[in-house]
Design a protein around this motif. Structure first.
Motif, PDB file in Angstrom:
ATOM      1  N   ALA A  50      45.780  62.690  52.263  1.00 24.63           N
ATOM      2  CA  ALA A  50      44.511  62.182  51.744  1.00 24.63           C
ATOM      3  C   ALA A  50      44.693  61.889  50.253  1.00 24.63           C
ATOM      4  N   VAL A  51      43.659  61.308  49.665  1.00 22.20           N
ATOM      5  CA  VAL A  51      43.698  61.010  48.230  1.00 22.20           C
ATOM      6  C   VAL A  51      42.392  61.429  47.571  1.00 22.20           C
ATOM      7  N   ASP A  52      42.501  61.692  46.272  1.00 24.47           N
ATOM      8  CA  ASP A  52      41.328  62.067  45.494  1.00 24.47           C
ATOM      9  C   ASP A  52      40.697  60.825  44.861  1.00 24.47           C
ATOM     10  N   HIS A  53      39.732  61.037  44.020  1.00 24.33           N
ATOM     11  CA  HIS A  53      38.989  59.958  43.365  1.00 24.33           C
ATOM     12  C   HIS A  53      39.907  58.994  42.622  1.00 24.33           C
ATOM     13  N   ASP A  54      40.829  59.542  41.818  1.00 19.41           N
ATOM     14  CA  ASP A  54      41.676  58.694  40.980  1.00 19.41           C
ATOM     15  C   ASP A  54      42.679  57.871  41.770  1.00 19.41           C
ATOM     16  N   ARG A  55      43.159  58.379  42.902  1.00 12.71           N
ATOM     17  CA  ARG A  55      44.183  57.668  43.665  1.00 12.71           C
ATOM     18  C   ARG A  55      43.606  56.846  44.825  1.00 12.71           C
ATOM     19  N   ALA A  56      42.310  56.930  45.059  1.00 13.64           N
ATOM     20  CA  ALA A  56      41.703  56.149  46.151  1.00 13.64           C
ATOM     21  C   ALA A  56      41.999  54.652  46.036  1.00 13.64           C
ATOM     22  N   PRO A  57      41.938  54.043  44.840  1.00  9.68           N
ATOM     23  CA  PRO A  57      42.203  52.597  44.764  1.00  9.68           C
ATOM     24  C   PRO A  57      43.604  52.189  45.237  1.00  9.68           C
ATOM     25  N   ASP A  58      44.542  53.125  45.222  1.00  9.30           N
ATOM     26  CA  ASP A  58      45.893  52.824  45.704  1.00  9.30           C
ATOM     27  C   ASP A  58      45.883  52.415  47.174  1.00  9.30           C
ATOM     28  N   TYR A  59      44.813  52.752  47.879  1.00 12.88           N
ATOM     29  CA  TYR A  59      44.734  52.524  49.332  1.00 12.88           C
ATOM     30  C   TYR A  59      43.672  51.509  49.716  1.00 12.88           C
ATOM     31  N   TRP A  60      43.213  50.722  48.777  1.00 20.95           N
ATOM     32  CA  TRP A  60      42.279  49.632  49.074  1.00 20.95           C
ATOM     33  C   TRP A  60      43.068  48.402  49.513  1.00 20.95           C
ATOM     34  N   PHE A  61      43.948  48.589  50.475  1.00 20.14           N
ATOM     35  CA  PHE A  61      44.854  47.557  50.978  1.00 20.14           C
ATOM     36  C   PHE A  61      45.098  47.789  52.465  1.00 20.14           C
ATOM     37  N   PRO A  62      45.531  46.748  53.179  1.00 21.28           N
ATOM     38  CA  PRO A  62      46.019  46.984  54.539  1.00 21.28           C
ATOM     39  C   PRO A  62      47.168  47.988  54.491  1.00 21.28           C
TER      40      PRO A  62
ATOM     41  N   HIS B 175      46.829  46.050  39.954  1.00 19.70           N
ATOM     42  CA  HIS B 175      47.485  46.145  41.258  1.00 19.70           C
ATOM     43  C   HIS B 175      48.052  44.772  41.574  1.00 19.70           C
ATOM     44  N   ALA B 176      49.235  44.738  42.178  1.00 17.04           N
ATOM     45  CA  ALA B 176      49.868  43.461  42.521  1.00 17.04           C
ATOM     46  C   ALA B 176      50.313  43.472  43.977  1.00 17.04           C
ATOM     47  N   ILE B 177      50.083  42.330  44.644  1.00 17.08           N
ATOM     48  CA  ILE B 177      50.565  42.108  46.003  1.00 17.08           C
ATOM     49  C   ILE B 177      51.219  40.733  46.043  1.00 17.08           C
ATOM     50  N   GLU B 178      51.849  40.425  47.163  1.00 12.36           N
ATOM     51  CA  GLU B 178      52.505  39.126  47.315  1.00 12.36           C
ATOM     52  C   GLU B 178      51.570  38.123  47.996  1.00 12.36           C
ATOM     53  N   TYR B 179      51.741  36.841  47.659  1.00 11.43           N
ATOM     54  CA  TYR B 179      50.893  35.775  48.204  1.00 11.43           C
ATOM     55  C   TYR B 179      50.784  35.812  49.722  1.00 11.43           C
ATOM     56  N   HIS B 180      51.906  36.028  50.399  1.00 11.22           N
ATOM     57  CA  HIS B 180      51.870  35.968  51.860  1.00 11.22           C
ATOM     58  C   HIS B 180      51.068  37.122  52.477  1.00 11.22           C
ATOM     59  N   ARG B 181      50.619  38.088  51.673  1.00 12.35           N
ATOM     60  CA  ARG B 181      49.798  39.210  52.155  1.00 12.35           C
ATOM     61  C   ARG B 181      48.314  39.017  51.867  1.00 12.35           C
ATOM     62  N   LEU B 182      47.974  37.955  51.171  1.00 13.38           N
ATOM     63  CA  LEU B 182      46.583  37.757  50.761  1.00 13.38           C
ATOM     64  C   LEU B 182      45.634  37.637  51.954  1.00 13.38           C
ATOM     65  N   GLY B 183      46.050  36.940  53.005  1.00  9.31           N
ATOM     66  CA  GLY B 183      45.208  36.803  54.191  1.00  9.31           C
ATOM     67  C   GLY B 183      44.861  38.155  54.798  1.00  9.31           C
ATOM     68  N   GLU B 184      45.835  39.066  54.820  1.00  9.84           N
ATOM     69  CA  GLU B 184      45.593  40.413  55.342  1.00  9.84           C
ATOM     70  C   GLU B 184      44.556  41.145  54.516  1.00  9.84           C
ATOM     71  N   LEU B 185      44.602  40.968  53.206  1.00 13.35           N
ATOM     72  CA  LEU B 185      43.654  41.633  52.317  1.00 13.35           C
ATOM     73  C   LEU B 185      42.219  41.221  52.658  1.00 13.35           C
ATOM     74  N   PHE B 186      42.051  39.955  53.019  1.00  8.57           N
ATOM     75  CA  PHE B 186      40.718  39.458  53.344  1.00  8.57           C
ATOM     76  C   PHE B 186      40.292  39.767  54.770  1.00  8.57           C
ATOM     77  N   SER B 187      41.244  39.959  55.671  1.00  7.66           N
ATOM     78  CA  SER B 187      40.874  40.101  57.084  1.00  7.66           C
ATOM     79  C   SER B 187      40.939  41.525  57.632  1.00  7.66           C
ATOM     80  N   VAL B 188      41.594  42.442  56.940  1.00  3.29           N
ATOM     81  CA  VAL B 188      41.749  43.796  57.479  1.00  3.29           C
ATOM     82  C   VAL B 188      40.396  44.494  57.597  1.00  3.29           C
ATOM     83  N   GLN B 189      40.257  45.289  58.642  1.00  3.65           N
ATOM     84  CA  GLN B 189      39.106  46.172  58.789  1.00  3.65           C
ATOM     85  C   GLN B 189      39.607  47.572  58.459  1.00  3.65           C
ATOM     86  N   LEU B 190      39.288  48.018  57.260  1.00  2.00           N
ATOM     87  CA  LEU B 190      39.753  49.297  56.754  1.00  2.00           C
ATOM     88  C   LEU B 190      38.605  50.298  56.791  1.00  2.00           C
ATOM     89  N   PHE B 191      38.929  51.547  57.135  1.00  2.00           N
ATOM     90  CA  PHE B 191      37.929  52.593  57.233  1.00  2.00           C
ATOM     91  C   PHE B 191      38.346  53.769  56.355  1.00  2.00           C
TER      92      PHE B 191
END
Length: 187
Positions: free
Chosen positions: A37-49, A81-97
């Motif tokens: 799990a993650v705490d408050h400060d590290r939660a943004p690390d997981y705002w990704f697929p 935070h940095a990701i690669e272009y070919h992953r951008l579609g996943e960022l918009f389409s993932v259903q994260l919980f």
């Protein structure tokens, strides 16, 4: 999406988990079985697929102004935070919980600075999983720059040789590039 006081979060694309059982992760560098799990400060690390490679950097009290200007940019805030272009579609389409878990069941993990929270006994969520929602909006609302790059490695090399704090997650999934001497890039 961050935990409330007394909570930690576990992010998942699976909304059907009813009990978290310690396990050795496929990517583990340590032998122990944990619930992660993650705490408050590290939660943004997981705002990704889940499998999206990402490189992250943030200022520390010891960060030089030159490094902050060079990597974060003028007026760039305190985190990127940095990701690669070919992953951008996943960022918009993932259903994260997000699953809210009781913090008193977890201990900090990682040295010298903890980067996660772990439990060694099964843990029940405090309630049903919550949809995380728009990941781009989360970054914007938190004041975190989100960069989209053709390849993460030049950014990662700059970050890891700077005075900024940094973390890389799922980098083995990143596109490969020329391997500089001393790098831990995948072949």
């Amino acid at each position: 999406m961050r935990p409330e006081p007394g909570q930690v979060l576990h992010f998942s694309e699976d909304p059907t988990i009813t009990r978290f059982v310690p396990h050795v992760a496929a990517t583990a560098r340590q032998p122990g079985a944990y619930v992660w799990a993650v705490d408050h400060d590290r939660a943004p690390d997981y705002w990704f697929p889940r499998n999206c490679p990402r490189a992250m950097a943030w200022t520390l009290p010891t960060t030089s102004q030159a490094d902050a200007d060079r990597i974060l940019g003028p007026g760039g805030g305190t985190r990127v935070h940095a990701i690669e272009y070919h992953r951008l579609g996943e960022l918009f389409s993932v259903q994260l919980f997000a699953y809210r878990l009781p913090a008193d069941r977890f201990r900090p993990f990682g040295t010298p600075t903890p980067h996660a929270m772990v439990a060694t006994e099964p843990v029940q969520p405090l309630g049903p999983p919550e949809p995380v929602g728009d990941l781009l909006r989360l970054h914007a609302d938190a004041g975190i720059q989100l960069r989209v790059l053709g390849n993460l490695w030049d950014f990662w090399d700059a970050v890891t040789t700077s005075t900024l704090g940094h973390s890389g997650i799922r980098l083995r999934n990143a596109l490969t590039g020329p391997t500089p001497t001393g790098s831990d890039r995948p072949p």
